[in-house]
Design a protein around this motif. Structure first.
Motif, PDB file in Angstrom:
ATOM      1  N   PRO A  50       6.507  34.613   5.545  1.00  0.00           N
ATOM      2  CA  PRO A  50       6.050  34.860   6.919  1.00  0.00           C
ATOM      3  C   PRO A  50       6.060  33.565   7.729  1.00  0.00           C
ATOM      4  O   PRO A  50       6.208  32.493   7.142  1.00  0.00           O
ATOM      5  N   PRO A  51       5.889  33.633   9.058  1.00  0.00           N
ATOM      6  CA  PRO A  51       5.844  32.403   9.862  1.00  0.00           C
ATOM      7  C   PRO A  51       4.743  31.463   9.378  1.00  0.00           C
ATOM      8  O   PRO A  51       3.675  31.924   8.962  1.00  0.00           O
ATOM      9  N   MET A  52       5.012  30.152   9.418  1.00  0.00           N
ATOM     10  CA  MET A  52       4.050  29.173   8.915  1.00  0.00           C
ATOM     11  C   MET A  52       3.039  28.748   9.978  1.00  0.00           C
ATOM     12  O   MET A  52       2.073  28.071   9.656  1.00  0.00           O
ATOM     13  N   VAL A  53       3.288  29.079  11.233  1.00  0.00           N
ATOM     14  CA  VAL A  53       2.374  28.640  12.294  1.00  0.00           C
ATOM     15  C   VAL A  53       1.492  29.804  12.739  1.00  0.00           C
ATOM     16  O   VAL A  53       1.962  30.924  12.929  1.00  0.00           O
ATOM     17  N   ALA A  54       0.205  29.518  12.864  1.00  0.00           N
ATOM     18  CA  ALA A  54      -0.730  30.533  13.357  1.00  0.00           C
ATOM     19  C   ALA A  54      -0.496  30.743  14.846  1.00  0.00           C
ATOM     20  O   ALA A  54      -0.306  29.782  15.593  1.00  0.00           O
ATOM     21  N   ASP A  55      -0.514  31.991  15.256  1.00  0.00           N
ATOM     22  CA  ASP A  55      -0.220  32.329  16.646  1.00  0.00           C
ATOM     23  C   ASP A  55      -1.187  31.651  17.613  1.00  0.00           C
ATOM     24  O   ASP A  55      -0.794  31.154  18.668  1.00  0.00           O
ATOM     25  N   GLU A  56      -2.476  31.598  17.245  1.00  0.00           N
ATOM     26  CA  GLU A  56      -3.472  31.002  18.148  1.00  0.00           C
ATOM     27  C   GLU A  56      -3.244  29.505  18.330  1.00  0.00           C
ATOM     28  O   GLU A  56      -3.487  28.951  19.405  1.00  0.00           O
ATOM     29  N   LEU A  57      -2.757  28.838  17.278  1.00  0.00           N
ATOM     30  CA  LEU A  57      -2.460  27.400  17.387  1.00  0.00           C
ATOM     31  C   LEU A  57      -1.252  27.183  18.293  1.00  0.00           C
ATOM     32  O   LEU A  57      -1.254  26.305  19.157  1.00  0.00           O
ATOM     33  N   ARG A  58      -0.244  28.000  18.115  1.00  0.00           N
ATOM     34  CA  ARG A  58       0.965  27.889  18.920  1.00  0.00           C
ATOM     35  C   ARG A  58       0.669  28.115  20.405  1.00  0.00           C
ATOM     36  O   ARG A  58       1.176  27.406  21.267  1.00  0.00           O
ATOM     37  N   ARG A  59      -0.185  29.086  20.684  1.00  0.00           N
ATOM     38  CA  ARG A  59      -0.525  29.382  22.085  1.00  0.00           C
ATOM     39  C   ARG A  59      -1.337  28.267  22.722  1.00  0.00           C
ATOM     40  O   ARG A  59      -1.206  27.988  23.906  1.00  0.00           O
ATOM     41  N   GLN A  60      -2.217  27.631  21.922  1.00  0.00           N
ATOM     42  CA  GLN A  60      -3.096  26.584  22.465  1.00  0.00           C
ATOM     43  C   GLN A  60      -2.328  25.297  22.782  1.00  0.00           C
ATOM     44  O   GLN A  60      -2.651  24.598  23.741  1.00  0.00           O
ATOM     45  N   ALA A  61      -1.321  25.004  21.995  1.00  0.00           N
ATOM     46  CA  ALA A  61      -0.588  23.739  22.157  1.00  0.00           C
ATOM     47  C   ALA A  61       0.167  23.705  23.485  1.00  0.00           C
ATOM     48  O   ALA A  61       0.558  24.742  24.018  1.00  0.00           O
ATOM     49  N   ASP A  62       0.373  22.484  24.009  1.00  0.00           N
ATOM     50  CA  ASP A  62       1.185  22.320  25.217  1.00  0.00           C
ATOM     51  C   ASP A  62       2.649  22.627  24.925  1.00  0.00           C
ATOM     52  O   ASP A  62       3.348  23.190  25.754  1.00  0.00           O
ATOM     53  N   ASN A  63       3.099  22.192  23.752  1.00  0.00           N
ATOM     54  CA  ASN A  63       4.482  22.448  23.326  1.00  0.00           C
ATOM     55  C   ASN A  63       4.471  22.907  21.883  1.00  0.00           C
ATOM     56  O   ASN A  63       3.680  22.422  21.082  1.00  0.00           O
TER      57      ASN A  63
END
Length: 200
Positions: A147-160
């Motif tokens: 599965p994807p290694m990045v949590a969706d909430e972390l990805r959304r919070q980041a600037d990039n």
């Protein structure tokens, strides 16, 4: 995504980045990684976090830790804890989240842009706190793994969000790359390592 004069700091969650790269089928060349980001701005510090099994005769990660220590990385290590779970199995615990979070908060006063090499959703609040200090925050991980290694909430919070697979041509160890990278990546003509418009 990067400004030439901005002060950068890299924070690498060693176990998380290793797992993400392996899931995409390549090994990381840490010299290329550091040099690449040093070319994007003023690299102030590159931190690498890993837990070490202390009582092992030979730790497979020890040569990497020593090499990074001599080659411009700030190493943050701690011994793993061994414990027995409820069903009697021996487990090893080596979480570096607190160490990483404290260092990020301390460095936030000295840099303009922080890059976190981890997909761990527990870091979302950390990203938010640093952004409130006026620091830009980029997350490097992958959504291309299963599965994807990045949590969706972390990805959304980041600037990039920087997709690790798109960095592969610039940071992979050439002789360990399992899929043959297109040859035009070998002689990259542009000055930047990561082009956000170059989404394959």
């Amino acid at each position: 995504m990067f400004y030439k004069e901005e002060r950068l700091a890299l924070f690498i969650d060693g176990a998380n980045l290793y797992a993400a790269a392996r899931s995409l089928g390549f090994d990381i060349d840490y010299k290329r990684l550091r040099d690449g980001f040093a070319g994007e701005g003023r690299l102030v510090r590159a931190f690498y976090y890993t837990a070490l099994v202390e009582d092992q005769e030979y730790s497979p990660i020890r040569p990497l830790v020593d090499w990074l220590d001599y080659n411009g990385y700030t190493m943050v290590t701690k011994p793993t804890k061994e414990f027995t779970d409820a069903s009697g199995r021996r487990k090893i615990k080596g979480n570096m989240d607190i160490e990483l979070a404290i260092d990020v908060m301390e460095m936030a006063d000295h840099v303009d842009h922080i890059l976190l090499f981890s997909g761990d959703g527990d870091f979302r609040r950390l990203v938010e706190a640093v952004q409130r200090k006026g620091v830009r925050f980029s997350v490097v991980s992958t959504v291309r793994s299963q599965p994807p290694m990045v949590a969706d909430e972390l990805r959304r919070q980041a600037d990039n969000f920087i997709e690790l697979q798109e960095l592969a041509p610039f940071i992979a160890r050439a002789h360990h790359h399992r899929e043959q990278a297109p040859s035009h990546h070998d002689h990259q003509s542009g000055p930047t390592m990561y082009d956000p418009d170059d989404r394959g």
